[in-house]
Design a protein around this motif. Structure first.
Motif, PDB file in Angstrom:
ATOM      1  N   PRO A  36       0.827  -1.214   0.000  1.00  0.00           N
ATOM      2  CA  PRO A  36       0.000   0.000   0.000  1.00  0.00           C
ATOM      3  C   PRO A  36       0.864   1.268   0.000  1.00  0.00           C
ATOM      4  N   VAL A  37       0.473   2.223  -0.819  1.00  0.00           N
ATOM      5  CA  VAL A  37       1.202   3.499  -0.874  1.00  0.00           C
ATOM      6  C   VAL A  37       0.277   4.698  -0.667  1.00  0.00           C
ATOM      7  N   ARG A  38      -0.992   4.453  -0.477  1.00  0.00           N
ATOM      8  CA  ARG A  38      -1.931   5.567  -0.275  1.00  0.00           C
ATOM      9  C   ARG A  38      -2.012   5.903   1.209  1.00  0.00           C
ATOM     10  N   ASN A  39      -0.875   6.349   1.707  1.00  0.00           N
ATOM     11  CA  ASN A  39      -0.723   6.768   3.095  1.00  0.00           C
ATOM     12  C   ASN A  39       0.429   7.780   3.123  1.00  0.00           C
ATOM     13  N   GLU A  40       0.643   8.388   4.260  1.00  0.00           N
ATOM     14  CA  GLU A  40       1.658   9.443   4.343  1.00  0.00           C
ATOM     15  C   GLU A  40       3.040   8.937   3.941  1.00  0.00           C
ATOM     16  N   GLN A  41       3.409   7.766   4.426  1.00  0.00           N
ATOM     17  CA  GLN A  41       4.725   7.208   4.103  1.00  0.00           C
ATOM     18  C   GLN A  41       4.831   6.877   2.617  1.00  0.00           C
ATOM     19  N   GLY A  42       3.760   6.349   2.051  1.00  0.00           N
ATOM     20  CA  GLY A  42       3.741   6.024   0.630  1.00  0.00           C
ATOM     21  C   GLY A  42       3.847   7.265  -0.240  1.00  0.00           C
ATOM     22  N   GLU A  43       3.110   8.314   0.140  1.00  0.00           N
ATOM     23  CA  GLU A  43       3.182   9.560  -0.621  1.00  0.00           C
ATOM     24  C   GLU A  43       4.595  10.138  -0.575  1.00  0.00           C
ATOM     25  N   MET A  44       5.228  10.058   0.591  1.00  0.00           N
ATOM     26  CA  MET A  44       6.594  10.546   0.719  1.00  0.00           C
ATOM     27  C   MET A  44       7.535   9.739  -0.186  1.00  0.00           C
ATOM     28  N   ALA A  45       7.384   8.420  -0.172  1.00  0.00           N
ATOM     29  CA  ALA A  45       8.254   7.552  -0.974  1.00  0.00           C
ATOM     30  C   ALA A  45       8.078   7.817  -2.464  1.00  0.00           C
ATOM     31  N   ILE A  46       6.842   7.948  -2.913  1.00  0.00           N
ATOM     32  CA  ILE A  46       6.566   8.180  -4.330  1.00  0.00           C
ATOM     33  C   ILE A  46       7.072   9.566  -4.751  1.00  0.00           C
ATOM     34  N   THR A  47       6.828  10.565  -3.925  1.00  0.00           N
ATOM     35  CA  THR A  47       7.325  11.913  -4.220  1.00  0.00           C
ATOM     36  C   THR A  47       8.848  11.927  -4.268  1.00  0.00           C
ATOM     37  N   HIS A  48       9.477  11.247  -3.327  1.00  0.00           N
ATOM     38  CA  HIS A  48      10.940  11.195  -3.315  1.00  0.00           C
ATOM     39  C   HIS A  48      11.474  10.521  -4.572  1.00  0.00           C
ATOM     40  N   MET A  49      10.845   9.424  -4.976  1.00  0.00           N
ATOM     41  CA  MET A  49      11.312   8.722  -6.169  1.00  0.00           C
ATOM     42  C   MET A  49      11.197   9.607  -7.407  1.00  0.00           C
ATOM     43  N   ALA A  50      10.078  10.302  -7.544  1.00  0.00           N
ATOM     44  CA  ALA A  50       9.898  11.203  -8.693  1.00  0.00           C
ATOM     45  C   ALA A  50      10.978  12.277  -8.692  1.00  0.00           C
ATOM     46  N   ASN A  51      11.242  12.860  -7.532  1.00  0.00           N
ATOM     47  CA  ASN A  51      12.281  13.891  -7.440  1.00  0.00           C
ATOM     48  C   ASN A  51      13.668  13.312  -7.675  1.00  0.00           C
ATOM     49  N   ALA A  52      13.910  12.095  -7.197  1.00  0.00           N
ATOM     50  CA  ALA A  52      15.205  11.440  -7.401  1.00  0.00           C
ATOM     51  C   ALA A  52      15.463  11.212  -8.888  1.00  0.00           C
ATOM     52  N   LEU A  53      14.435  10.798  -9.603  1.00  0.00           N
ATOM     53  CA  LEU A  53      14.582  10.601 -11.046  1.00  0.00           C
ATOM     54  C   LEU A  53      14.909  11.923 -11.741  1.00  0.00           C
ATOM     55  N   MET A  54      14.240  12.993 -11.330  1.00  0.00           N
ATOM     56  CA  MET A  54      14.524  14.304 -11.930  1.00  0.00           C
ATOM     57  C   MET A  54      15.929  14.781 -11.586  1.00  0.00           C
ATOM     58  N   ARG A  55      16.348  14.616 -10.331  1.00  0.00           N
ATOM     59  CA  ARG A  55      17.710  15.009  -9.963  1.00  0.00           C
ATOM     60  C   ARG A  55      18.729  14.251 -10.802  1.00  0.00           C
ATOM     61  N   SER A  56      18.504  12.964 -10.968  1.00  0.00           N
ATOM     62  CA  SER A  56      19.438  12.153 -11.759  1.00  0.00           C
ATOM     63  C   SER A  56      19.432  12.592 -13.216  1.00  0.00           C
ATOM     64  N   ARG A  57      18.257  12.883 -13.746  1.00  0.00           N
ATOM     65  CA  ARG A  57      18.158  13.354 -15.135  1.00  0.00           C
ATOM     66  C   ARG A  57      18.941  14.656 -15.326  1.00  0.00           C
ATOM     67  N   LYS A  58      18.896  15.522 -14.327  1.00  0.00           N
ATOM     68  CA  LYS A  58      19.578  16.820 -14.410  1.00  0.00           C
ATOM     69  C   LYS A  58      21.049  16.745 -14.007  1.00  0.00           C
ATOM     70  N   GLY A  59      21.492  15.570 -13.563  1.00  0.00           N
ATOM     71  CA  GLY A  59      22.881  15.423 -13.143  1.00  0.00           C
ATOM     72  C   GLY A  59      23.163  15.953 -11.752  1.00  0.00           C
ATOM     73  N   GLU A  60      22.103  16.198 -10.982  1.00  0.00           N
ATOM     74  CA  GLU A  60      22.278  16.677  -9.608  1.00  0.00           C
ATOM     75  C   GLU A  60      22.596  15.493  -8.708  1.00  0.00           C
ATOM     76  N   GLU A  61      23.439  15.728  -7.718  1.00  0.00           N
ATOM     77  CA  GLU A  61      23.874  14.649  -6.839  1.00  0.00           C
ATOM     78  C   GLU A  61      23.568  14.979  -5.388  1.00  0.00           C
ATOM     79  N   ILE A  62      23.077  13.970  -4.664  1.00  0.00           N
ATOM     80  CA  ILE A  62      22.853  14.118  -3.228  1.00  0.00           C
ATOM     81  C   ILE A  62      23.856  13.226  -2.503  1.00  0.00           C
ATOM     82  N   GLY A  63      23.987  13.440  -1.208  1.00  0.00           N
ATOM     83  CA  GLY A  63      24.868  12.607  -0.410  1.00  0.00           C
ATOM     84  C   GLY A  63      24.299  11.207  -0.262  1.00  0.00           C
ATOM     85  N   PRO A  64      25.144  10.229   0.019  1.00  0.00           N
ATOM     86  CA  PRO A  64      24.671   8.851   0.136  1.00  0.00           C
ATOM     87  C   PRO A  64      23.907   8.602   1.428  1.00  0.00           C
TER      88      PRO A  64
END
Length: 118
Positions: A36-64
């Protein structure tokens, strides 16, 4: 969930292909993997994944992710089941995810997995 992703897309934070792909990820997690992802934790995970894909597409790097946390996930009994889910979640995207992002996505997936099995 759909509304949040569409808002991110409409605001130019994520690209349309990532938004559409993430809608598929939501469907896959819920209907194929029974996570299940239709909860606060799921929304956070899905939002993070979408942003992670965009950061990677743009060549932006975060700490490990913290090494100890990543080690806990990789050595867990759930890891063998999580890895194919993680790979299936990334498969629809024409983006090479930065390795640092993968740790966070695994941590989010691990958390969702644990809640769904609890």
């Amino acid at each position: 969930m759909e509304e949040r992703l569409n808002l991110l897309c409409d605001a130019g934070i994520i690209d349309r292909d990532i938004c559409d792909g993430m809608l598929g990820v939501v469907d896959q997690l819920e209907n194929v993997w029974a996570i299940p992802v239709r909860n606060e934790q799921g929304e956070m995970a899905i939002t993070h994944m979408a942003n992670a894909l965009m950061r990677s597409r743009k060549g932006e790097e975060i700490g490990p992710l913290d090494d100890e946390l990543l080690e806990e996930i990789v050595t867990s009994q759930a890891y063998a089941e999580l890895l194919p889910i993680h790979q299936a979640m990334l498969a629809p995207f024409d983006v090479t995810l930065h390795p640092n992002e993968e740790g966070y996505l695994l941590a989010n997936l691990f958390s969702l997995w644990m809640v769904s099995k609890g």
